[in-house]
Design an enzyme around this catalytic site. Structure first.
Site, mmCIF file in Angstrom:
data_model
loop_
_atom_site.group_PDB
_atom_site.id
_atom_site.type_symbol
_atom_site.label_atom_id
_atom_site.label_comp_id
_atom_site.label_asym_id
_atom_site.label_seq_id
_atom_site.Cartn_x
_atom_site.Cartn_y
_atom_site.Cartn_z
ATOM 1 N N HIS A 160 0.845 -1.190 0.000
ATOM 2 C CA HIS A 160 0.000 0.000 0.000
ATOM 3 C C HIS A 160 0.885 1.247 0.000
ATOM 4 O O HIS A 160 2.044 1.210 0.424
ATOM 5 C CB HIS A 160 -0.898 0.018 1.234
ATOM 6 C CG HIS A 160 -1.992 -0.988 1.192
ATOM 7 N ND1 HIS A 160 -3.076 -0.923 2.032
ATOM 8 C CD2 HIS A 160 -2.188 -2.092 0.418
ATOM 9 C CE1 HIS A 160 -3.893 -1.937 1.785
ATOM 10 N NE2 HIS A 160 -3.370 -2.657 0.810
ATOM 11 N N GLU A 166 0.946 3.802 1.934
ATOM 12 C CA GLU A 166 1.463 4.153 3.254
ATOM 13 C C GLU A 166 2.674 3.301 3.626
ATOM 14 O O GLU A 166 3.666 3.812 4.167
ATOM 15 C CB GLU A 166 0.385 3.951 4.334
ATOM 16 C CG GLU A 166 -0.865 4.776 4.142
ATOM 17 C CD GLU A 166 -1.965 4.041 3.384
ATOM 18 O OE1 GLU A 166 -3.136 4.249 3.726
ATOM 19 O OE2 GLU A 166 -1.655 3.256 2.457
ATOM 20 N N CYS A 175 -2.435 -0.601 7.570
ATOM 21 C CA CYS A 175 -1.675 0.652 7.505
ATOM 22 C C CYS A 175 -1.816 1.463 8.788
ATOM 23 O O CYS A 175 -0.851 2.079 9.241
ATOM 24 C CB CYS A 175 -2.102 1.460 6.287
ATOM 25 S SG CYS A 175 -1.645 0.640 4.729
#
Length: 174
Positions: free
Chosen positions: A54, A56, A87
């Protein structure tokens, strides 16, 4: 010059376009410390065949390398979509001071929408959260991506169906 949350979010939204160009969901994240961008990332889960890739995660990993520390003390993470539980947990463990996100994620958001892991009182670190910065712009970007993706899938299904009809019409009749 002190940059605003809107300034950094605009940068993240611009970076999310790169994810979309590469066929990824257009989400991007930027880590800022002392009014300077020290790291960034965008979604790479599809390309890397990695559910943890992801925006992040990529940005926080890069920031840790820049700072030579897994703790991102006094850092702010700007992200175009509310972080998921994975996350949000990463943000807590990395000790991010502040999270600023644009669009809420009503299905998997773990920083205020579904629940709030990032500021849970039982955890050893709580993150200051600002939500909704340029939310309309980020939401429109993500919505347009999924609208286009659904249209592409529908077109593929129709093409397959037409190919099947053509193939069946070429079969000898009994």
């Amino acid at each position: 010059m002190q940059y605003t949350d809107e300034y950094w979010m605009e940068k993240a939204i611009e970076l999310a376009k790169q994810a979309e160009i590469e066929g990824e969901i257009p989400v991007a994240a930027i880590v800022v410390k002392d009014n300077q961008m020290i790291a960034s990332g965008y979604n790479r889960s599809i390309q890397q065949h990695d559910a943890s890739a992801h925006a992040e995660v990529i940005a926080i990993r890069a920031a840790g390398q820049v700072l030579q520390n897994y703790r991102l003390v006094d850092c702010t993470l700007y992200v175009t979509l509310e972080p998921c539980p994975m996350c949000a947990g990463l943000l807590v463990h990395s000790r991010v001071k502040r999270l600023v996100y644009a669009a809420q994620d009503e299905k998997t958001g773990a920083c205020g929408s579904v629940f709030n892991l990032a500021a849970h009182e039982k955890l050893n670190h709580q993150i200051e959260i600002t939500q909704g910065v340029l939310a309309d712009k980020a939401s429109a970007q993500i919505s347009a991506f999924f609208k286009r993706r659904r249209a592409e899938i529908k077109a593929k299904k129709q093409a397959l169906k037409q190919a099947q009809v053509l193939t069946e019409s070429q079969l000898p009749k009994a």
